[in-house]
Write a protein that holds these residues in place. Structure first.
Motif, PDB file in Angstrom:
ATOM      1  N   SER A 254     -61.413  40.376  59.386  1.00  0.00           N
ATOM      2  CA  SER A 254     -60.223  39.658  58.745  1.00  0.00           C
ATOM      3  C   SER A 254     -59.922  40.248  57.419  1.00  0.00           C
ATOM      4  N   PRO A 255     -58.836  40.312  57.001  1.00  0.00           N
ATOM      5  CA  PRO A 255     -58.615  40.798  55.542  1.00  0.00           C
ATOM      6  C   PRO A 255     -59.209  39.784  54.529  1.00  0.00           C
ATOM      7  N   VAL A 256     -59.443  38.781  54.945  1.00  0.00           N
ATOM      8  CA  VAL A 256     -60.360  37.985  53.739  1.00  0.00           C
ATOM      9  C   VAL A 256     -61.821  38.280  54.052  1.00  0.00           C
ATOM     10  N   ALA A 257     -62.253  39.168  53.022  1.00  0.00           N
ATOM     11  CA  ALA A 257     -63.700  39.894  53.321  1.00  0.00           C
ATOM     12  C   ALA A 257     -64.851  38.701  53.358  1.00  0.00           C
ATOM     13  N   LEU A 258     -64.621  37.350  52.971  1.00  0.00           N
ATOM     14  CA  LEU A 258     -65.528  36.452  52.932  1.00  0.00           C
ATOM     15  C   LEU A 258     -65.751  36.131  54.286  1.00  0.00           C
ATOM     16  N   ILE A 259     -64.984  36.160  55.508  1.00  0.00           N
ATOM     17  CA  ILE A 259     -65.144  35.510  56.978  1.00  0.00           C
ATOM     18  C   ILE A 259     -65.906  36.582  57.451  1.00  0.00           C
ATOM     19  N   PRO A 260     -65.879  37.823  57.753  1.00  0.00           N
ATOM     20  CA  PRO A 260     -66.755  38.785  58.404  1.00  0.00           C
ATOM     21  C   PRO A 260     -68.090  38.825  57.605  1.00  0.00           C
ATOM     22  N   GLU A 261     -68.278  38.617  56.444  1.00  0.00           N
ATOM     23  CA  GLU A 261     -69.366  38.655  55.625  1.00  0.00           C
ATOM     24  C   GLU A 261     -70.139  37.463  55.847  1.00  0.00           C
ATOM     25  N   LEU A 262     -69.497  36.175  56.015  1.00  0.00           N
ATOM     26  CA  LEU A 262     -70.341  34.892  56.332  1.00  0.00           C
ATOM     27  C   LEU A 262     -70.699  34.938  57.809  1.00  0.00           C
ATOM     28  N   ALA A 263     -69.702  35.103  58.401  1.00  0.00           N
ATOM     29  CA  ALA A 263     -69.988  35.010  59.795  1.00  0.00           C
ATOM     30  C   ALA A 263     -70.966  35.918  60.587  1.00  0.00           C
ATOM     31  N   GLY A 264     -70.733  37.312  59.922  1.00  0.00           N
ATOM     32  CA  GLY A 264     -71.874  38.200  60.247  1.00  0.00           C
ATOM     33  C   GLY A 264     -73.226  37.980  59.878  1.00  0.00           C
TER      34      GLY A 264
ATOM     35  N   PHE B 289     -62.417  29.201  61.510  1.00  0.00           N
ATOM     36  CA  PHE B 289     -61.995  30.447  61.705  1.00  0.00           C
ATOM     37  C   PHE B 289     -62.404  30.990  63.332  1.00  0.00           C
ATOM     38  N   LEU B 290     -63.783  30.800  63.432  1.00  0.00           N
ATOM     39  CA  LEU B 290     -64.423  31.204  64.676  1.00  0.00           C
ATOM     40  C   LEU B 290     -63.934  30.276  65.942  1.00  0.00           C
ATOM     41  N   PHE B 291     -63.848  29.101  65.609  1.00  0.00           N
ATOM     42  CA  PHE B 291     -63.301  28.297  66.692  1.00  0.00           C
ATOM     43  C   PHE B 291     -61.864  28.866  67.174  1.00  0.00           C
ATOM     44  N   SER B 292     -60.896  29.136  66.041  1.00  0.00           N
ATOM     45  CA  SER B 292     -59.642  29.736  66.484  1.00  0.00           C
ATOM     46  C   SER B 292     -59.789  30.878  67.065  1.00  0.00           C
ATOM     47  N   ARG B 293     -60.627  31.692  66.561  1.00  0.00           N
ATOM     48  CA  ARG B 293     -60.867  32.898  67.480  1.00  0.00           C
ATOM     49  C   ARG B 293     -61.135  32.819  68.884  1.00  0.00           C
TER      50      ARG B 293
END
Length: 338
Positions: A41-51, A128-132
């Motif tokens: 995601s261009p929102v950096a917090l999303i892959p950082e937190l999900a990862g 976000f992950l539910f949406s994905r």
């Protein structure tokens, strides 16, 4: 079906996930590629937190079940790769939300996302992950798959709410408890297995067999989790021992010990579940009562029963590496307690 038809592996045989991991290695690599792509995601917090959670040492058990069940049919397509990633996203989203609800500090031996980034970020990244996951369902193009996985997502949410309403209610029945763990845990196991039959186009009867396999495995898995919360440690479980006790979660060991206890012991359990007596000394006393009442042993016996039912559900499938690996996965799920 008789639970004795397929007896579980003896405790000293050390069952593991290794056969399933070896069998599914190429597919799991493809699933991990999808996960990394769709976490972006261009929102950096999303892959950082999900990862943080997705790469945090989880066994990928649910997507492995999708891959392993597809191997039962020698399925040569790739649809199940995206669907297995979808299953993992649903699972990860529920973990993020659960840790917020429970106020958990540890997950898989690491600090939880909500501890590091806060509750709002954890909830939103879970969304976000539910949406994905729903994007992946739609891309697959099968209404049957969409129905199975979307229904599972709804039931999981219902199960979490049901668990919340049962929290600190020591009068919760065993029947109600089984309904809750079926909804919050076993339904996703069931869906992960069932969709393999859908992509392989094997029909309703085979779907039902794999749904039964996954559901019974999921129940056994959760029963073991609830037992070892009192008898294991953070290094083994990846969370603090006694978290369920401190949170007032009325799991089967507590239900059984409360039902079998003296009036003084029942009063202790009521006070403990209400948070009036939930310190370390009380936890030690609770653990002693769980052992002396046979509640831990009987919870694990029920786990073995559901595990045997899961194995029975594979009876009609051809003997081979895939079936053997799935059977050992059941044995592994139960053996975690020993």
């Amino acid at each position: 079906m008789s639970a004795s038809v397929h007896p579980l592996r003896p405790r000293d045989a050390a069952p593991s996930l290794s056969p399933l991991l070896a069998l599914c290695a190429p597919g799991l690599h493809a699933v991990n590629t999808v996960i990394l792509e769709r976490m972006h995601s261009p929102v950096a917090l999303i892959p950082e937190l999900a990862g943080h959670l997705i790469a945090g040492g989880g066994k990928r058990l649910r997507p492995l079940l999708t891959l392993g069940c597809a191997q039962l049919f020698d399925y040569a397509g790739t649809r199940h790769h995206k669907l297995a990633a979808c299953v993992e996203f649903i699972h990860t989203a529920t973990l993020l939300h659960d840790d917020v609800v429970d106020g958990s500090d540890l997950r898989r031996g690491k600090a939880t996302a909500n501890t590091i980034w806060g509750n709002p970020a954890s909830v939103l990244v879970g969304d976000f992950l539910f949406s994905r996951s729903f994007e992946l369902m739609v891309e697959d193009g099968s209404l049957r798959v969409l129905k199975i996985l979307s229904h599972a997502s709804a039931v999981i949410a219902e199960g979490e709410v049901a668990q919340l309403t049962a929290q600190r209610v020591v009068a919760t029945t065993e029947e109600r408890y089984l309904e809750i763990i079926t909804a919050k845990t076993a339904v996703l196991f069931a869906a992960a297995c069932q969709i393999a039959a859908v992509v392989a186009e094997r029909g309703n009867a085979v779907e039902a067999e794999l749904e039964s396999f996954g559901r019974n495995l999921g129940i056994a898995f959760q029963l073991v989790d609830d037992a070892i919360d009192y008898v294991s440690d953070a290094g083994t479980m990846g969370k603090d021992s006694g978290d369920d006790f401190r949170d007032g979660k009325v799991t089967l060991p507590v239900i059984l010990a409360h039902a079998r206890g003296s009036e003084a012991e029942r009063r202790f359990w009521r006070d403990a579940m209400l948070g009036r007596a939930a310190g370390e000394e009380e936890l030690r006393h609770a653990t002693a009562l769980l052992h002396s009442s046979g509640a831990i042993d009987d919870t694990l016996a029920r786990a073995r029963l559901y595990g045997a039912r899961a194995i029975d559900a594979l009876a009609s499938f051809q003997h081979g590496a895939a079936r053997d690996a799935l059977i050992e996965t059941v044995e592994f799920a139960v053996a975690r307690a020993f």
